[in-house]
Design an enzyme around this catalytic site. Structure first.
Site, short mmCIF file in Angstrom:
data_model
loop_
_atom_site.label_atom_id
_atom_site.label_comp_id
_atom_site.label_asym_id
_atom_site.label_seq_id
_atom_site.Cartn_x
_atom_site.Cartn_y
_atom_site.Cartn_z
NE ARG A 167 -4.32 -1.30 0.11
CZ ARG A 167 -4.52 -2.33 -0.72
NH1 ARG A 167 -3.60 -2.66 -1.61
NH2 ARG A 167 -5.64 -3.02 -0.68
CD GLU A 211 -3.13 3.57 -5.15
OE1 GLU A 211 -4.18 2.95 -5.39
OE2 GLU A 211 -2.11 3.01 -4.71
CG HIS A 242 -3.69 -0.42 -6.78
ND1 HIS A 242 -3.95 0.19 -5.58
CD2 HIS A 242 -3.75 -1.76 -6.52
CE1 HIS A 242 -4.17 -0.72 -4.65
NE2 HIS A 242 -4.05 -1.91 -5.19
N1 LIG Z 1 -0.87 -3.98 -5.43
C1 LIG Z 1 -1.98 -4.70 -5.40
O1 LIG Z 1 -2.77 -4.69 -6.34
C2 LIG Z 1 -2.26 -5.55 -4.24
C3 LIG Z 1 -1.78 -5.23 -2.99
N2 LIG Z 1 -2.04 -6.05 -1.93
C4 LIG Z 1 -1.50 -5.70 -0.62
O2 LIG Z 1 -0.68 -6.75 -0.16
C5 LIG Z 1 -0.96 -6.97 1.21
C6 LIG Z 1 -0.55 -8.36 1.60
O3 LIG Z 1 -1.42 -9.34 1.06
P1 LIG Z 1 -1.27 -10.87 1.52
O4 LIG Z 1 0.11 -11.34 1.29
O5 LIG Z 1 -2.39 -11.62 0.92
O6 LIG Z 1 -1.52 -10.70 3.09
P2 LIG Z 1 -1.00 -11.58 4.29
O7 LIG Z 1 -1.82 -11.19 5.47
O8 LIG Z 1 -0.93 -13.01 3.89
O9 LIG Z 1 0.51 -11.07 4.50
C7 LIG Z 1 0.86 -9.89 5.14
C8 LIG Z 1 2.19 -10.12 5.83
O10 LIG Z 1 2.63 -8.89 6.39
C9 LIG Z 1 3.13 -9.16 7.69
N3 LIG Z 1 3.08 -7.94 8.51
C10 LIG Z 1 1.99 -7.25 8.91
N4 LIG Z 1 2.36 -6.18 9.66
C11 LIG Z 1 3.71 -6.23 9.70
C12 LIG Z 1 4.70 -5.40 10.29
N5 LIG Z 1 4.36 -4.33 11.02
N6 LIG Z 1 6.00 -5.72 10.13
C13 LIG Z 1 6.36 -6.80 9.42
N7 LIG Z 1 5.47 -7.63 8.81
C14 LIG Z 1 4.17 -7.34 8.96
C15 LIG Z 1 2.24 -10.24 8.24
O11 LIG Z 1 2.84 -10.91 9.31
C16 LIG Z 1 2.10 -11.11 7.00
O12 LIG Z 1 3.19 -12.00 6.91
C17 LIG Z 1 -2.45 -6.67 1.33
O13 LIG Z 1 -2.83 -6.34 2.65
C18 LIG Z 1 -2.61 -5.48 0.40
O14 LIG Z 1 -2.38 -4.28 1.09
C19 LIG Z 1 -2.74 -7.20 -2.08
C20 LIG Z 1 -3.25 -7.55 -3.29
C21 LIG Z 1 -3.08 -6.74 -4.47
O1 LIG Z 2 -6.80 -6.87 -3.19
C1 LIG Z 2 -6.17 -5.83 -2.90
O2 LIG Z 2 -5.90 -5.54 -1.72
C2 LIG Z 2 -5.77 -4.90 -3.95
O3 LIG Z 2 -5.02 -4.01 -3.71
C3 LIG Z 2 -6.29 -5.06 -5.31
O4 LIG Z 2 -6.32 -6.34 -5.74
#
Ligand SMILES: NC(=O)C1=CN([C@@H]2O[C@H](COP(=O)(O)OP(=O)(O)OC[C@H]3O[C@@H](n4cnc5c(N)ncnc54)[C@H](O)[C@@H]3O)[C@@H](O)[C@H]2O)C=CC1
Ligand SMILES: O=C(O)C(=O)CO
Length: 324
Positions: free
Chosen positions: A237, A266, A285
């Site tokens: 993010r 954004e 994004h």
């Molecule tokens: N650019 C895009 O289109 C997308 C962006 N995202 C972003 O990616 C993020 C992660 O998605 P997932 O891997 O599915 O989530 P997830 O919950 O599986 O992984 C998040 C990781 O971050 C770690 N974490 C959280 N707070 C932390 C901190 N303060 N210090 C160190 N590590 C920390 C957690 O322990 C976990 O390992 C989403 O929350 C979203 O913001 C997700 C999908 C698409």
């Molecule tokens: O799923 C999310 O969190 C995104 O940023 C878009 O896929």
């Protein structure tokens, strides 16, 4: 009588039909106050809410006294006031897993395109600049066998580590809140504190959710710790990074380049200094934006809302504790 819901995102016809089989659906363009006012009766009676990207806060929830479940077409849910939802015992459903591999592909695209200057040199070819053999001013840097640092070893971090390890022979460093035994066993990933990761990585890839704890986690001091040759990639993010500090680090040569899918604001403002830096690859994004994955996310969100309003919260629920 079917429960009423508000849909604030256009969905494919078959999914829209599936929703209509279960619910009385009011479709709106967005969740802006004017829209809510225009459809006040529908908001006042809605038990479910489905869509993406808009802010869902306490002010909106006040307009929806019957609300029992929200379903976001995303895995990230930083745009929801989770405390306010919990206080009202409203379920929050999201779409993890279905997008993981696609987002990891996007991150590798950012790694490769920023290291090999793909966007920049392709632009030069289109501009007619390829008129003789290319020289060093067209060269990039290698990706294979360089060290990849992953901040946030969750679902997407793991899928990224898999690509980097097996596809590119890259040693993996990672930082997360907990040790990740699967990443260590399968990819020989090495856990390290954030500062060590920043100092030792050639590619620093951020895949963190936005929380109070992660807001501006990466700023001036963190960029100063990175190698001058480091490439920084953010697909988590935007506000996890202090964008002014990123611009300064790129302008002053404190880091080599950046590949960015997410931004503090954004859409990225057209006058953002990031857009005039040749060593920045900026994407709108698109982490999960393929036809297949966006369909699967929407289908998952529809199923999630049906499940939630039937009291089923075994999967994809952020706050199952509010039930019961
Ligand atoms: N650019 C895009 O289109 C997308 C962006 N995202 C972003 O990616 C993020 C992660 O998605 P997932 O891997 O599915 O989530 P997830 O919950 O599986 O992984 C998040 C990781 O971050 C770690 N974490 C959280 N707070 C932390 C901190 N303060 N210090 C160190 N590590 C920390 C957690 O322990 C976990 O390992 C989403 O929350 C979203 O913001 C997700 C999908 C698409
Ligand atoms: O799923 C999310 O969190 C995104 O940023 C878009 O896929």
């Amino acid at each position: 009588m079917k429960p009423s819901i508000i849909l604030y995102k256009a969905l494919p016809d078959d999914l829209q039909q599936r929703l209509a089989e279960h619910f009385t659906v009011t479709q709106v363009a967005n969740l802006k106050p004017e829209t809510v006012q225009q459809h006040a009766e529908a908001f006042a009676t809605a038990q479910g809410l489905l869509g993406s990207s808009e802010t869902v806060d306490a002010v909106l929830l006040e307009k929806m006294p019957q609300l029992r479940a929200t379903s976001t077409v995303s895995v990230g849910y930083d745009n929801f006031d989770v405390d306010a939802l919990n206080a009202r015992k409203i379920l929050l459903m999201h779409t993890p897993t279905v997008l993981t591999e696609t987002v990891a592909d996007t991150i590798m695209a950012l790694v490769l395109s920023s290291a090999r200057r793909v966007v920049e040199v392709a632009g030069r070819v289109k501009a007619g600049e390829w008129t003789s053999g290319i020289g060093a001013d067209w060269f990039g840097v290698d990706v294979h066998h360089k060290t990849m640092g992953i901040i946030g070893m969750g679902r997407i971090g793991l899928a990224l580590a898999q690509r980097a390890h097996f596809g590119f022979g890259m040693p993996i460093l990672y930082n997360a809140r907990h040790h990740h035994t699967e990443a260590e066993a399968r990819f020989q990933a090495r856990y390290c504190d954030l500062n060590t990761l920043l100092k030792e990585s050639d590619f620093v890839c951020l895949v963190l959710p936005l929380t109070e704890e992660t807001h501006h986690l990466i700023g001036k001091a963190q960029f100063a710790m990175m190698k001058k040759s480091a490439i920084f990639v953010n697909a988590g993010r935007g506000p996890v990074v202090d964008e002014n500090a990123l611009v300064e680090a790129l302008q002053n040569g404190e880091i080599h380049a950046a590949g960015l899918d997410v931004f503090e604001k954004e859409p990225l403002p057209v006058d953002s200094p990031l857009l005039s830096l040749p060593n920045v690859v900026a994407l709108p994004h698109i982490g999960s934006a393929t036809h297949e994955t966006r369909y699967n996310m929407a289908a998952c969100a529809v199923d999630n809302l049906i499940d939630a309003l039937n009291g089923k919260v075994e999967k994809n629920c952020v706050n199952p504790q509010v039930v019961g």
